[in-house]
Design a protein around this motif. Structure first.
Motif, mmCIF file in Angstrom:
data_model
loop_
_atom_site.group_PDB
_atom_site.id
_atom_site.type_symbol
_atom_site.label_atom_id
_atom_site.label_comp_id
_atom_site.label_asym_id
_atom_site.label_seq_id
_atom_site.Cartn_x
_atom_site.Cartn_y
_atom_site.Cartn_z
ATOM 1 N N UNK B 110 0.836 -1.210 0.000
ATOM 2 C CA UNK B 110 0.000 0.000 0.000
ATOM 3 C C UNK B 110 0.866 1.253 0.000
ATOM 4 N N UNK B 111 1.991 1.192 0.720
ATOM 5 C CA UNK B 111 2.877 2.358 0.744
ATOM 6 C C UNK B 111 3.376 2.679 -0.662
ATOM 7 N N UNK B 112 3.757 1.607 -1.386
ATOM 8 C CA UNK B 112 4.310 1.821 -2.731
ATOM 9 C C UNK B 112 3.232 2.218 -3.731
ATOM 10 N N UNK B 113 2.169 1.390 -3.800
ATOM 11 C CA UNK B 113 1.203 1.549 -4.891
ATOM 12 C C UNK B 113 -0.002 2.409 -4.549
ATOM 13 N N UNK B 114 -0.325 2.525 -3.252
ATOM 14 C CA UNK B 114 -1.504 3.304 -2.886
ATOM 15 C C UNK B 114 -1.158 4.693 -2.383
ATOM 16 N N UNK B 115 0.073 4.869 -1.904
ATOM 17 C CA UNK B 115 0.450 6.178 -1.367
ATOM 18 C C UNK B 115 1.395 6.907 -2.319
ATOM 19 N N UNK B 116 2.559 6.301 -2.554
ATOM 20 C CA UNK B 116 3.567 6.997 -3.362
ATOM 21 C C UNK B 116 3.100 7.148 -4.811
ATOM 22 N N UNK B 117 2.593 6.072 -5.380
ATOM 23 C CA UNK B 117 2.226 6.100 -6.806
ATOM 24 C C UNK B 117 1.203 7.189 -7.115
ATOM 25 N N UNK B 118 0.042 7.222 -6.463
ATOM 26 C CA UNK B 118 -0.920 8.248 -6.839
ATOM 27 C C UNK B 118 -0.484 9.659 -6.476
ATOM 28 N N UNK B 119 0.230 9.822 -5.369
ATOM 29 C CA UNK B 119 0.625 11.175 -5.000
ATOM 30 C C UNK B 119 1.673 11.735 -5.958
ATOM 31 N N UNK B 120 2.672 10.906 -6.287
ATOM 32 C CA UNK B 120 3.674 11.361 -7.251
ATOM 33 C C UNK B 120 3.019 11.586 -8.605
ATOM 34 N N UNK B 148 5.602 8.197 -14.361
ATOM 35 C CA UNK B 148 6.543 8.483 -13.276
ATOM 36 C C UNK B 148 6.052 7.935 -11.944
ATOM 37 N N UNK B 149 4.745 7.972 -11.718
ATOM 38 C CA UNK B 149 4.202 7.430 -10.475
ATOM 39 C C UNK B 149 4.496 5.950 -10.340
ATOM 40 N N UNK B 150 4.262 5.197 -11.432
ATOM 41 C CA UNK B 150 4.517 3.750 -11.399
ATOM 42 C C UNK B 150 5.990 3.467 -11.143
ATOM 43 N N UNK B 151 6.863 4.227 -11.792
ATOM 44 C CA UNK B 151 8.289 3.977 -11.609
ATOM 45 C C UNK B 151 8.774 4.366 -10.224
ATOM 46 N N UNK B 152 8.160 5.391 -9.634
ATOM 47 C CA UNK B 152 8.503 5.738 -8.253
ATOM 48 C C UNK B 152 8.146 4.577 -7.322
#
Lengths: 271, 328
Positions: B110-120, B148-152
């Motif tokens: 969730x940290x990777x795909x639900x938080x960082x991805x959409x915010x970036x 860029x979100x996916x790669x982050x």
């Protein structure tokens, strides 16, 4: 000013009366329970959708699906039925969806809790399987009940060759429950409004409420009989058969049920 | 990109699980403030797009597979915090019911795909779409932001994998959890995501966004029209469900999602944390349904997953207080 327009003397006296507080929780609780029963009976009005099959087909196939679900020894059949139940639930109106979710969820939770000894003994799969089966069966029952008008549902009982007299009795009983329930609610509200200050006679008034309902039911039964006779009732009751002509959705549902049976037999190793 | 069970140490999982709690709390608060009650069912459908896109496996260089997430899509339609909540619920359903992603690793995923991805993704989208006017700006922003979100998110996952042998190894130096260090995990994850997966993410996001803007303009938070999901939107969901078995065409596991035996063959030993770690028995592991064909399992899994998401968000809308505009 003419005498008739003057305020009478007793009305002009300032009111110093401060009624003593009293608990009336039992009236409130009674009103709440009657209102919640009425809400459940009237929930969604049992409306059927544009693509809904007829009530007899729904009733027979849902009973068949529950039997298939109960007899299935593997989880795959149950999961296929779960997909059907969830898709139907996703299209229900929100109050009906909440009702189905609450009842089916409670049934699944109860089943899981009852099977906790199996989890302790190292067989959690059994507990999960039973919980999912309970969820599916309860979901099917609730969805049929909430998407079928009450009159059509009772009329569908003719499919099982239940006599029209029984169906008419059930129909009249359902209507009477709703009407008398509304009457009980009005009477309880009137009792609550009239209970000013400390009133020890409130509890004994419940007997009066019951008696008033009995009298009202008796009068209503007589009126209903007279109204039916006036409209030409001769003792036969078709149970709404005229509104149950076959629909295209019936064929679709029957075909889907046939596939389910075939799948179930294949998974059980019979086919 | 779903981190499986036992690939991260329990302490790594615990840190990320705890880190997500205030994030989820903030997301719930923001959703209550910004998303009208009657739009919540549409959030469920957006979450369904996310769930379905994660079922389409895409072959990546190196023989592994990847998938799109569409978290930036939800962020554009309903805001980044709504996307955080929607993607989190989709990931939790995948982990609990389908065993896709570990239960202990839910916080990390969730940290990777639900938080960082959409915010970036959303931040980049706002920056890019602000410089180019009109629909073109929105779509270009969506493409760049989602890429860029996916790669982050992929980079973070690679770092989480790569630090495991550094921090957790036994006396002989053998890794207890993921055995590949940063020098391997980062190039391996980023190669696939910078090339194919990132482009797929941009493609999914732009394609679905363009469709929604044309067929269902009220689908999103920016319009005040209360609109239930229209026939074209439902049609798109049904079409995506029907197409999910195409995800079976890509063979091979995603990087970091190998089974224990495959991993032991690759590194020459079984990491102790993986072989003796906790396992969750999902109802439909890897989207399969027992002995039935894989394509059937994928279809049933897609139907169940989408229906669950729609039901959850419709029930959530019932729990929200109706917002009354006293100035109207």
């Amino acid at each position: 000013m003419p005498d008739a327009a003057k305020i009478p003397g007793w009305l002009a006296v300032p009111q110093d009366y401060e009624p003593r507080s009293d608990r009336s929780s039992f009236i409130a609780k009674s009103m709440l329970s009657v209102a919640s029963v009425l809400r459940q009976l009237r929930l969604d009005g049992g409306r059927s959708g544009r693509f809904s099959p007829t009530a007899p087909v729904k009733l027979v196939l849902s009973l068949g699906a529950i039997i298939v679900n109960s007899l299935a020894t593997n989880l795959m059949t149950t999961l296929v039925l779960l997909a059907f139940v969830l898709v139907r639930a996703a299209f229900l109106p929100r109050p009906a969806l909440a009702h189905v979710a609450a009842m089916a969820g409670a049934a699944a939770l109860l089943a899981f809790v009852l099977m906790l000894p199996a989890v302790v003994l190292g067989q959690p799969a059994s507990a999960v399987r039973l919980a999912v089966k309970a969820l599916v069966s309860t979901g099917i029952v609730m969805e049929v009940a909430l998407t079928t008008p009450a009159g059509e549902l009772t009329g569908a009982l003719r499919t099982f060759h239940i006599s029209n007299l029984v169906i008419m009795t059930i129909d009249l009983a359902l209507r009477a429950i709703v009407r008398l329930g509304e009457c009980a609610l009005e009477t309880l509200i009137a009792l609550d409004l009239r209970s000013v200050g400390r009133d020890h006679g409130k509890r004994t008034s419940m007997g009066g409420v019951g008696g008033a309902l009995l009298v009202r039911a008796s009068v209503a039964a007589g009126d209903t009989h007279d109204a039916m006779r006036c409209r030409g009732f001769e003792g036969t009751y078709d149970g709404g058969a005229r509104s149950m002509s076959p629909r295209a959705a019936d064929a679709l549902l029957i075909a889907a049920f046939g596939l389910l049976i075939a799948l179930s037999l294949y998974l059980e190793g019979v086919l | 990109m779903h981190i499986p069970e036992n690939y991260l140490s329990p302490s790594t999982c615990a840190i990320l699980d705890v880190a997500m709690i205030p994030i989820w709390g903030h997301a719930v608060k923001k959703v209550r403030e910004t998303v009208p009650r009657d739009k919540m069912p549409l959030v469920g459908i957006a979450a369904a797009f996310c769930f379905l896109s994660m079922m389409f496996n895409i072959p990546l260089p190196g023989g592994t597979t990847g998938h799109a997430v569409c978290g930036t899509l939800i962020a554009i339609l309903f805001g980044p915090w709504t996307a955080c909540l929607a993607v989190s619920i989709a990931l939790i359903i995948q982990a609990v019911f389908f065993g896709d992603g570990g239960i202990l690793a839910i916080g990390a995923n969730c940290f990777n795909m639900a938080f960082v991805l959409p915010l970036v993704g959303y931040a980049v989208y706002r920056a890019v779409s602000g410089r180019i006017e009109g629909r073109r700006g929105e779509l270009v922003g969506a493409a760049v932001g989602s890429y860029l979100g996916l790669n982050a998110a992929a980079l973070l996952a690679a770092i989480e994998f790569g630090i495991q042998p550094l921090l957790f190894s036994d006396a002989s130096g053998a890794a207890l959890y993921c055995p590949y260090p940063l020098s391997v995990s980062i190039p391996a994850m980023m190669l696939g995501h910078l090339t194919v997966a990132g482009i797929a993410e941009a493609g999914f996001t732009v394609g679905i966004l363009a469709f929604l803007r044309n067929a269902a303009p009220s689908f999103g938070i920016e319009t005040t029209e209360a609109d239930s999901a229209s026939a074209p939107v439902i049609g798109l969901v049904v079409a995506l469900i029907a197409a999910t078995p195409l995800g079976l065409l890509a063979t091979g596991d995603a990087w970091g999602e190998w089974g224990l035996e495959d991993l032991a063959q690759m590194v020459g030993y079984e990491p102790a944390g993986l072989s003796s770690g906790w396992e969750w028995s999902a109802l439909m592991p890897d989207y399969t349904v027992g002995v039935l064909p894989e394509w059937f399992g994928y279809l049933i899994s897609a139907i169940i997953g989408v229906a669950l998401l729609v039901i959850i968000f419709r029930l959530a809308s019932g729990a929200m207080r109706p917002s009354v505009d006293f100035d109207a």
